[in-house]
Structures are given as C-alpha cells and as structure tokens.
Design an enzyme around this catalytic site. Structure first.
Site, PDB file in Angstrom:
ATOM      1  N   TYR A  55       1.009  -0.984  -0.219  1.00  0.00           N
ATOM      2  CA  TYR A  55       0.449  -0.083  -0.351  1.00  0.00           C
ATOM      3  C   TYR A  55       1.204   0.958   0.073  1.00  0.00           C
ATOM      4  O   TYR A  55       0.241   2.440   0.207  1.00  0.00           O
ATOM      5  CB  TYR A  55      -0.848  -0.242   0.862  1.00  0.00           C
ATOM      6  CG  TYR A  55      -2.125  -0.716   0.452  1.00  0.00           C
ATOM      7  CD1 TYR A  55      -2.195  -2.357   1.014  1.00  0.00           C
ATOM      8  CD2 TYR A  55      -3.263  -0.287   0.765  1.00  0.00           C
ATOM      9  CE1 TYR A  55      -2.750  -3.291   0.825  1.00  0.00           C
ATOM     10  CE2 TYR A  55      -4.532  -1.524   1.123  1.00  0.00           C
ATOM     11  CZ  TYR A  55      -4.106  -2.846   0.581  1.00  0.00           C
ATOM     12  OH  TYR A  55      -5.144  -3.465   0.714  1.00  0.00           O
TER      13      TYR A  55
ATOM     14  N   LYS B  16       2.777 -14.892   4.475  1.00  0.00           N
ATOM     15  CA  LYS B  16       3.175 -15.199   2.958  1.00  0.00           C
ATOM     16  C   LYS B  16       4.650 -15.531   3.928  1.00  0.00           C
ATOM     17  O   LYS B  16       5.075 -15.970   2.161  1.00  0.00           O
ATOM     18  CB  LYS B  16       2.523 -15.050   1.860  1.00  0.00           C
ATOM     19  CG  LYS B  16       2.518 -15.840   1.095  1.00  0.00           C
ATOM     20  CD  LYS B  16       1.689 -16.960   0.448  1.00  0.00           C
ATOM     21  CE  LYS B  16       1.978 -17.452  -0.092  1.00  0.00           C
ATOM     22  NZ  LYS B  16       0.825 -19.516  -0.267  1.00  0.00           N
TER      23      LYS B  16
ATOM     24  N   ASP C 204      -2.850 -17.877   2.671  1.00  0.00           N
ATOM     25  CA  ASP C 204      -3.962 -19.074   2.243  1.00  0.00           C
ATOM     26  C   ASP C 204      -4.346 -20.066   3.568  1.00  0.00           C
ATOM     27  O   ASP C 204      -5.917 -20.070   2.873  1.00  0.00           O
ATOM     28  CB  ASP C 204      -3.175 -19.877   0.518  1.00  0.00           C
ATOM     29  CG  ASP C 204      -1.837 -19.624   1.315  1.00  0.00           C
ATOM     30  OD1 ASP C 204      -1.422 -19.625   2.165  1.00  0.00           O
ATOM     31  OD2 ASP C 204      -1.348 -20.958   0.348  1.00  0.00           O
TER      32      ASP C 204
ATOM     33  N   ASP D  62      -6.272  -6.348   4.775  1.00  0.00           N
ATOM     34  CA  ASP D  62      -7.182  -5.624   3.623  1.00  0.00           C
ATOM     35  C   ASP D  62      -8.493  -6.396   3.399  1.00  0.00           C
ATOM     36  O   ASP D  62     -10.261  -6.832   3.745  1.00  0.00           O
ATOM     37  CB  ASP D  62      -7.136  -5.019   2.168  1.00  0.00           C
ATOM     38  CG  ASP D  62      -7.579  -4.150   2.103  1.00  0.00           C
ATOM     39  OD1 ASP D  62      -9.053  -3.706   2.726  1.00  0.00           O
ATOM     40  OD2 ASP D  62      -7.552  -3.483   0.988  1.00  0.00           O
TER      41      ASP D  62
ATOM     42  N   ASP E 163     -12.538  -8.292   5.225  1.00  0.00           N
ATOM     43  CA  ASP E 163     -13.757  -8.093   4.516  1.00  0.00           C
ATOM     44  C   ASP E 163     -14.367  -9.426   4.542  1.00  0.00           C
ATOM     45  O   ASP E 163     -15.321  -9.775   4.914  1.00  0.00           O
ATOM     46  CB  ASP E 163     -13.896  -7.745   2.921  1.00  0.00           C
ATOM     47  CG  ASP E 163     -13.567  -6.285   2.904  1.00  0.00           C
ATOM     48  OD1 ASP E 163     -13.213  -5.515   4.174  1.00  0.00           O
ATOM     49  OD2 ASP E 163     -14.137  -6.044   1.605  1.00  0.00           O
TER      50      ASP E 163
END
Ligand code: NAI
Length: 332
Positions: A124, A171, A204, A228, A232
């Site tokens: 970002y 990750k 994941d 982010d 959601d």
C-alpha cells in the site's frame, strides 16, 4: 467538557450514514461538538481539492476524525484518500473487531475475531514502476519498526481484554525476507507476553480456516494487504460489511470509520446500513472515555437488530436507514 471531533462526510452512502450517526450521537447525549467537512471527488470538482485545507487543519487541531467512506477510482485517477490519511497521520494500527450478533443469522456462530492490520506499508505504499510496455513492478515494504508496533499493540490488546491467543498471518514461505521479518518480529514481541498463546499461519490456509472453523481465531495480526482482505472475509462471517467497524490509531491521531466503502450501487436509495459506522463512532466514544454513552448506543442497536422489525435490506430486513435510526433513537 465537550470534545470537538472532525467529521468527513465522504461520498456515495457516506453523507447518508454520517447524518444518521450524528443524529444518534446527539440523541444519546454524546459530549461532542463536530466540525463537519465534505471530502472526495465532488469536493474536488467544486473547489479543486479532495480535502480542503480547512478540513486538514481541523483534523490537526482535534486529532480525532470520524470518517465516512470515500470513493477511489479503480485503475486510474487519484490515489486512495484513505491510504493517504493513514500514512499522513501515521495511523499505523487498523483494528477491526468482527463479532457474531445472534440477531443476524449467518451460517457461522460465535465468531469473535479482532484483526490488527498494519496500516502504513506493505504494497500500500503505492510505489509502482512501468519497466516496459508489458511489465509493471510494485514495491512491498515491511520494516522492523512498523511490524514491532503493530504486533505489540495486538498483544497489549489481548492482555488488556483477556483474550487467549494471537495469530500472526503471513506468506513467509514465499516472501521469505519481507513476511519472514514480520513473522520473526512477531515472535520477538511475543516473548514479553508469555501468558498469551501465539501461533502463525500462512494466509492462504487462514482464508480456508476462517471459513471452515472461524471460532479457532481470536486476535489476529498481519501486514496491510492480508488485513484488508481477511477483514472483509471476517465481515462476511458475521453478516456483511454493514456490520464491521474499525479504528485507525497512531501515537498522536485517531480515525474511526466503517470497513465498507462508499457502496455506489445503493447510494441515494436511503437503504444503507449505518451500523458499522455507528459502532465505529462507539469505538471513538470509548477512545475518548465516554464509555456509558457508547454502551447505551450499543444496547439500543442490539435491541433493534434483535427485534428485526427495522433492519435494513443487507441484513434481511425491509426498513430504510431513517426508519432503522428512528427506532434506535426511540430505544435510547
Ligand atoms: P463497498 O464496501 O462500497 O461495497 C461492497 C458491497 O457491500 C456493495 O454491494 C454494497 O452495496 C454493500 N455495502 C457496503 N456497505 C454497506 C452498508 N453500509 N449497507 C448496506 N450495504 C453495504 O465496496 P466497493 O463497491 O468495492 O467499493 C466502492 C468504493 O468505495 C470504491 O471506490 C472503493 O475504493 C471505496 N472504498 C472506500 C473505503 C473507505 O473509504 N474506507 C473502503 C473500501 C472501499
């Protein structure tokens, strides 16, 4: 003494939910004065700036911002004002609590997850470079300092709120250096909180686990991009974006906003669910020490949701924003 806060009305459903929330705050007797500003694309067309100098000055004076969603063009146009504000005011800790509410039916019960998303770096930072006509590079930045402070905040929150576990999401199997640093820092910070369980999981796998067994997660801490997306996802577990509030905290400034965007598909229809923004306002009241007022609003919202007579369409009802808010105010 009343505290003055800055309010950005945003666009899309922003103005509708801002007006709804300010009505509830006033009816609940919040000890607040407001400096309200229009911001975003419309403001740019009218006055040539997305956020006026007066609005910035107000934020810098009051240090507390209640911000409704702002549209960001996709693929072209100006950079996200949200990302800009988080960076400008070093609002490094984005805290997003997703808790099941038994009044809102979903396939998932007893979800109670608090996501700590690092808010200032990762992909970002928005540094993209056109290498040639067919190649673009984007830069991902992870620093020890930013990782340390978000991990520490997550453990401090867990300790203060009697939570049992903090999970680090990364990750680092692929991004061995950047996410590897975040994960290493997580365990270094953890050494100061031996009473709190700690583990780490790859993003994941977490995406699958959150849908299969969301109850296993408690406090979660992660770099910006994963935070982010997974927040959601977390909102989906509890009944949708209309129910997920957030705070963005730094050392000097604080900003409170719903996790959802400006919802252009329903803007102007008078059916937006103001709950997420209302709960964000409750987080602001709690931050300002106005606990009793926040608790009254929370009780009233819970009752209205539970009765299901005045719920908005996104959570299975038929009511308008105004009818929902009128009922909250009646119950206060
Ligand atoms: P969105 O969150 O605005 O909408 C996603 C879906 O959820 C839509 O179907 C919408 O109708 C529904 N929804 C969202 N909030 C709702 C509410 N309060 N009540 C009922 N339904 C609600 O996401 P989308 O469509 O991807 O983004 C729209 C714009 O918002 C974009 O320009 C995006 O950049 C911006 N955005 C701004 C944010 C902010 O200001 N903090 C955060 C996320 C997106």
């Amino acid at each position: 003494m009343k505290k003055t806060v800055t309010v950005f009305r945003g666009d899309g459903i922003g103005p509708e939910i801002t007006d709804a929330v300010l009505r509830v705050l006033d009816a609940a007797g919040a000890e607040l004065d407001y400096e309200v500003y229009n911001v975003g694309a419309k403001e740019y067309d009218l006055h040539g700036a997305l956020i006026s100098d007066e609005a910035f000055a107000s934020m810098e004076r009051n240090k507390v911002l209640l911000k409704s969603p702002i549209t960001t063009p996709v693929g072209k146009g100006f950079r996200s004002l949200n990302v800009f504000l988080r960076k400008k005011y070093d609002l490094y800790a984005n805290i997003r609590p997703a808790k099941s509410n038994h009044a809102v039916k979903t396939p998932f019960e007893d979800v109670d997850i608090v996501i700590f998303r690092e808010n200032t770096e990762d992909l970002y930072v928005g540094v993209e470079e056109q290498i040639d006509a067919d190649t673009v590079y984007a830069t991902k930045i992870i620093t020890r300092k930013a990782s340390q402070r978000i991990c520490r905040d997550a453990f401090e929150y867990a300790r203060a709120h009697g939570r049992r576990k903090v999970t680090c999401v990364h990750k680092a199997n692929i991004l061995k250096m950047s996410d590897g640093l975040f994960r290493d820092v997580f365990y270094q910070v953890r050494a100061d909180y031996p009473e709190i369980e700690a583990d780490d999981k790859i993003v994941d796998n977490v995406s699958m686990q959150m849908v299969m067994h969301p109850q296993q997660f408690d406090v979660m801490v992660m770099p910006n991009l994963y935070g982010d997306m997974l927040s959601d996802l977390a909102s989906g577990l509890i009944g949708g974006l209309g129910l997920l509030p957030s705070s963005n905290l730094g050392e000097e400034y604080a900003m409170f906003e719903a996790v959802h965007g400006s919802a252009p598909d329903i803007a102007g229809k008078g059916i937006a669910n103001p709950t997420a923004f209302l709960w964000s306002a409750c987080m602001m009241l709690e931050y300002l020490g106005q606990m009793e007022c926040a608790a009254r609003i929370r009780r009233s919202v819970d009752k209205v949701l539970e009765e299901k007579l005045y719920n908005t369409p996104d959570i299975g009802g038929k009511a308008t924003t105004k009818e929902f808010v009128d009922e909250i105010i009646r119950k206060l």
